[in-house]
Design an enzyme around this catalytic site. Sequence first.
Site, mmCIF file in Angstrom:
data_model
loop_
_atom_site.group_PDB
_atom_site.id
_atom_site.type_symbol
_atom_site.label_atom_id
_atom_site.label_comp_id
_atom_site.label_asym_id
_atom_site.label_seq_id
_atom_site.Cartn_x
_atom_site.Cartn_y
_atom_site.Cartn_z
ATOM 1 N N GLU A 42 -29.590 21.764 15.351
ATOM 2 C CA GLU A 42 -30.847 22.478 15.839
ATOM 3 C C GLU A 42 -31.874 21.746 14.782
ATOM 4 O O GLU A 42 -31.987 21.977 13.459
ATOM 5 C CB GLU A 42 -30.835 23.879 15.381
ATOM 6 C CG GLU A 42 -29.768 24.576 16.374
ATOM 7 C CD GLU A 42 -29.433 26.200 15.727
ATOM 8 O OE1 GLU A 42 -30.284 27.070 15.777
ATOM 9 O OE2 GLU A 42 -28.088 26.075 15.363
ATOM 10 N N LYS A 61 -34.531 24.047 11.970
ATOM 11 C CA LYS A 61 -33.884 24.501 10.914
ATOM 12 C C LYS A 61 -34.355 24.082 9.793
ATOM 13 O O LYS A 61 -34.281 22.969 9.454
ATOM 14 C CB LYS A 61 -32.412 24.759 11.050
ATOM 15 C CG LYS A 61 -31.832 25.150 12.311
ATOM 16 C CD LYS A 61 -30.291 25.700 11.801
ATOM 17 C CE LYS A 61 -29.900 26.804 10.895
ATOM 18 N NZ LYS A 61 -28.684 26.967 10.740
#
Length: 442
Positions: A362, A365
Site C-alpha cells: 500500500e 501508508k
Amino acid sequence: MPCSRGSYASLSLLPPLSLSLSKKGDELSWTTTMAACLRKTAVIHVSVLLLIFTIHFSDNDFLQGVACLGINYGQVGNNLLPPERVIDLLSAVKLRKVRIYDTNPQVLAAFAGSDVDLIVTVENEMLGPLTDPQQALQWLNAHVKPYFPRTRIAGIHVGNEILDADSPDPALVANLVPAMVSLHAALSQLGLDRYIQVSTPMSLGVLAESYPTSAGRFKLEVADIMSQFLQFLASTGSPFWINAYPYFAYKDDPSRVSLDYVLANPNQGMVDPYTNLRYDNMLYAQVDAVVFAMARMGFQGIEVRVSETGWPSKGDPNEVGATVQNAAIYNRNLLRRQLENEGTPLRPNTRLEVYVFALFNEDMKPGPTSERNYGLFQPDGTMAYNVGLAGLSTSSDKSDPSTSISLTSSADKVASKGNQGMAYWAFVYLLTFQVIMRRRPF
C-alpha cells in the site's frame, strides 16, 4: 464405543422378522416373509447409503474452506485493484478469509455472493458513539444488515490495537468494552449474534513478559480493562485476536535473535524450562504467551487467533532483515503450517487461525519503508514474490515453479482418500446385494 453404536443402529433398521409359521405351508410362509424382509432391507440400506453419501460429500467443501489462510486487505493506496477484481484474485489463490479495516460499502457489495468470510472493523473514532445501545443498533442497520448474509460477514473488530500504545487514549480505553457489549447486544436483537463474533485485535505490546512462553503476563496498567475484555470474550465465545510480528523481534536485536527461529526454518528451537514444551518458531511462542497471560488472570479456554502477522519485503537501511527472500520464506513456512492444520505446542489439537498481513503493498501508508511493503501482491495484482500460492501465474513471477505449494491441506487429502474408499465400498455393497437378490429362490 462408536462401532458398537453403529452396529446397534444398523440392527435397528432391519424390519422385524416373524417366525410364527403355520403347520401347513411352512416353507412358503418362511420364503414369503424372508422376501419381504430383504426387499424392505434393500430399500432401507440403499436409503441409508445415499444419506451417508450426502453427508460425506457435503462436508468436503467445509473441510476445504477450513484449510484456507486468512489475509488482511488494506486499502491505503491510490493504485489498488477495484474490489471486484480483488475477488477474482482471492478466488485464483483460494483465499477464503479476509479482514478489512473499515466497512467500505464498495468492498461489502463486491463480496456479495462470494465464498469469502469477511471480518469488518469499527474505526477507533466510532467507539464513543457505539457505547450507546441505540447507536450500536443503528450502526449495524447501516453497515452490516444491508449486506448480510449475501456478504458473509463473520466478525466485527472494534477498533485496532487500542491498548498497546505507550500512552493509550483514555477515552478509547474506557469505551472499548462498553462498545463491544452494545454491538453484541444489538446483534442479538437482530438475531445475528450466532453468525457474527465481536472482538478487538491487540498487539504484543499488552504483554509485560513473553519469554519464556510460560512467563506470559499482561502489563499491570491494562489489567483492569483486560479483565473486563476477557470476561466479555468468555461470555460470548469470541476469540482473542493478536497482532504478532516475529520480524520486529529480529529487527530490534538481530545479533541475539535467531533468524531461522523467527522465519520458522528448521532450527534447534527453544524449550520452555517450566513446561518442557519445545517451540520451533517465535510466532507459536508468542501466541502461547498470550494463553498463559490469560490463565494468570483466571481465564482459560478462550481461543487465540492471529489477526496480523507478516514480513516486509523491503525496508530502510536500519530495518534489518526486510528482504524479499526473508518475506517469501516466512510466509511460505506459515502457509505450509496452515495447510497442515497445526496448533501451537500448548494447544496442539486446536488449529491456529492466522491472517497474513497483507494482501497488497500500500503506497500511501505513512512511516518507514517497510510499512508500504508487507504485501504478497503488488497493487496491480501481480506477485510481489512467490510465496507458493498455486493456481496463479503472473508475468512478474520469476521464481522457480517447483517452490509452489499446492493449496491442498491434509484435511483435503484425507477427504480425497475417503471419497475413493467410500465410492469403492459402496460399489461393492450394491453389487453384492444385487447378486444376492437375483439369486433368491422366491
